[in-house]
Each structure stands twice: as C-alpha cells, then as structure tokens.
Design an enzyme around this catalytic site. Structure first.
Site, PDB file in Angstrom:
ATOM      1  N   ARG A 169      15.429  12.836  45.544  1.00 34.29           N
ATOM      2  CA  ARG A 169      15.782  14.183  46.025  1.00 34.29           C
ATOM      3  C   ARG A 169      16.454  14.127  47.391  1.00 34.29           C
ATOM      4  NH1 ARG A 169      10.461  17.245  46.189  1.00 34.29           N
ATOM      5  NH2 ARG A 169       9.865  15.148  46.755  1.00 34.29           N
ATOM      6  N   ASN A 190      11.480  18.418  42.190  1.00 27.77           N
ATOM      7  CA  ASN A 190      10.754  17.714  41.139  1.00 27.77           C
ATOM      8  C   ASN A 190      10.175  18.720  40.154  1.00 27.77           C
ATOM      9  OD1 ASN A 190      11.167  15.170  42.206  1.00 27.77           O
ATOM     10  ND2 ASN A 190       9.194  15.051  43.219  1.00 27.77           N
TER      11      ASN A 190
END
EC number: 3.6.1.7
Length: 89
Positions: free
Chosen positions: A17, A35
């Site tokens: 990320r 997520n």
C-alpha cells in the site's frame, strides 16, 4: 472517470500500500488504497484516459520489492472526486 481495482497475491504486510500510495502521488493520481479482509488490496482512483489507466496498472503490477501481484481486476464505477491519494485503514 473513477476505477476500482482489486489486487490479489502477496500484497498485504509487504509495504504494498505504501508503494502504491507514494508512486500514485508522484504521478498525480488521486484516490486511495486499502487492505481487504480477504487478503486482497483495493485501490480506487480517478483516471482521465486510457494512457493514465495503463500507467496506474503498471504501478499496481510493480508493487513493493517484497510483494508479488498475481492478478488485477478492475471496473469503472460511479464518479468519486478525490483531493489526494491516501492509504485507508
């Protein structure tokens, strides 16, 4: 146009990320990455044209040095306007 991407593979707990967020910001994309409970990562971003779509997919494919992307699914969704690119939790 706004697109939603679902990325599967080894993409959680490997700085994925952060990599996507930093590279998306550098290239002027706006949206978010987060997520999901099933182990995938979701990314939503504003895309102006086909070239920008390919550019964002390349960011998702590359990922962090510790990640491994197996698959990327995407679809156009109703427009959402973003001011920045962020990591959501």
């Amino acid at each position: 146009m706004t697109y939603k991407f679902l990325v599967s593979g080894k993409v959680q707990g490997v700085w994925y990320r952060r990599f996507v967020s930093e590279n998306a910001k550098k290239r002027g994309f706006k949206g978010y990455v987060k997520n999901l409970p099933d182990g995938k990562v979701e990314a939503v971003t504003n895309i102006e044209n086909e070239n920008r779509l390919k550019e964002f997919i390349e960011i998702l494919k590359e990922g962090s040095p510790y990640s491994f992307v197996e698959n990327i699914e995407y679809e156009q969704i109703p427009d959402i306007k973003f001011n920045d690119f962020e990591i959501r939790y």
